[in-house]
Design an enzyme around this catalytic site. Structure first.
Site, PDB file in Angstrom:
ATOM      1  N   ASP A 187       0.854  -1.187   0.000  1.00  0.00           N
ATOM      2  CA  ASP A 187       0.000   0.000   0.000  1.00  0.00           C
ATOM      3  C   ASP A 187       0.895   1.244   0.000  1.00  0.00           C
ATOM      4  OD1 ASP A 187      -3.222   0.549   0.969  1.00  0.00           O
ATOM      5  OD2 ASP A 187      -1.802   2.229   1.047  1.00  0.00           O
ATOM      6  N   ASN A 228     -13.108  -2.736   2.622  1.00  0.00           N
ATOM      7  CA  ASN A 228     -14.103  -1.679   2.751  1.00  0.00           C
ATOM      8  C   ASN A 228     -15.090  -1.770   1.596  1.00  0.00           C
ATOM      9  OD1 ASN A 228     -12.928  -0.474   5.084  1.00  0.00           O
ATOM     10  ND2 ASN A 228     -11.345   0.435   3.794  1.00  0.00           N
ATOM     11  N   GLY A 243     -15.291   3.867   3.950  1.00  0.00           N
ATOM     12  CA  GLY A 243     -13.995   4.457   3.604  1.00  0.00           C
ATOM     13  C   GLY A 243     -13.421   3.925   2.312  1.00  0.00           C
ATOM     14  N   GLN A 244     -14.203   3.144   1.542  1.00  0.00           N
ATOM     15  CA  GLN A 244     -13.672   2.642   0.269  1.00  0.00           C
ATOM     16  C   GLN A 244     -13.360   3.812  -0.660  1.00  0.00           C
ATOM     17  OE1 GLN A 244     -16.075  -0.253  -1.896  1.00  0.00           O
ATOM     18  NE2 GLN A 244     -14.428  -0.619  -3.385  1.00  0.00           N
ATOM     19  N   HIS A 256     -10.318  -5.159  -3.016  1.00  0.00           N
ATOM     20  CA  HIS A 256      -8.974  -5.431  -2.509  1.00  0.00           C
ATOM     21  C   HIS A 256      -9.062  -5.858  -1.052  1.00  0.00           C
ATOM     22  CE1 HIS A 256      -9.976  -1.138  -2.357  1.00  0.00           C
ATOM     23  NE2 HIS A 256      -9.346  -1.087  -1.181  1.00  0.00           N
ATOM     24  N   LEU A 257      -8.165  -6.760  -0.705  1.00  0.00           N
ATOM     25  CA  LEU A 257      -7.991  -7.133   0.696  1.00  0.00           C
ATOM     26  C   LEU A 257      -6.814  -6.342   1.222  1.00  0.00           C
ATOM     27  CD1 LEU A 257      -8.182 -11.055   0.472  1.00  0.00           C
ATOM     28  CD2 LEU A 257     -10.065  -9.437   0.812  1.00  0.00           C
ATOM     29  N   HIS A 258      -7.038  -5.577   2.296  1.00  0.00           N
ATOM     30  CA  HIS A 258      -5.922  -4.964   3.003  1.00  0.00           C
ATOM     31  C   HIS A 258      -5.365  -6.040   3.937  1.00  0.00           C
ATOM     32  CE1 HIS A 258      -6.923  -0.580   2.331  1.00  0.00           C
ATOM     33  NE2 HIS A 258      -8.129  -1.084   2.152  1.00  0.00           N
TER      34      HIS A 258
END
Ligand code: AMP
Length: 114
Positions: free
Chosen positions: A30, A87, A93-94, A100-102
């Site tokens: 990220d 998200n 908060g997207q 996507h996976l954080h």
């Protein structure tokens, strides 16, 4: 999708620190890390939100989890613990509308999340 930043990363049109790639998935660091380990795992298929995941995507989603687990292991956070966050839509908060996976780890995570 031509105006999607993550599709551009998949197509190597914009740079990213890629840490994993296969036929169906990509993972990269990220750009604005929220923890010592903060990586994103994405499908190569453009899916805007988790609400757009269909029955036909089942094996793809489980593959993303498998990739996330590999990254957690490689980053040395699998045993200590880590968090996977996704998200969905504005109030969560997207900000990027390509699922996507954080993967977050390397520090104590708080609960409830902010
Ligand atoms: P979300 O807010 O859940 O949609 O997450 C989007 C994430 O993508 C944020 O954590 C951003 O820091 C990250 N991000 C946005 N653009 C890039 C980029 N070009 N390279 C790496 N990460 C990015």
């Amino acid at each position: 999708m031509s105006n999607c930043i993550f599709c551009k990363i998949i197509d190597k049109k914009i740079p990213a620190r890629i840490i994993y790639e296969d036929e169906h998935a990509l993972a990269f660091e990220d750009v604005n890390p929220q923890a010592p380990v903060h990586a994103l795992v994405i499908p190569k298929k453009h899916i805007p939100t988790i609400m757009d995941i269909g029955e036909e995507d089942g094996s793809l989603i489980s593959h993303l989890i498998t990739v996330a687990n590999k990254i957690a292991k490689n980053k040395g956070i699998a045993e200590r613990g880590f968090r996977i966050v996704t998200n969905c839509n504005p109030e969560s908060g997207q900000t990027v509308y390509h699922i996507h996976l954080h993967i977050l780890g390397g520090r104590r995570m708080h609960w409830p999340p902010g």
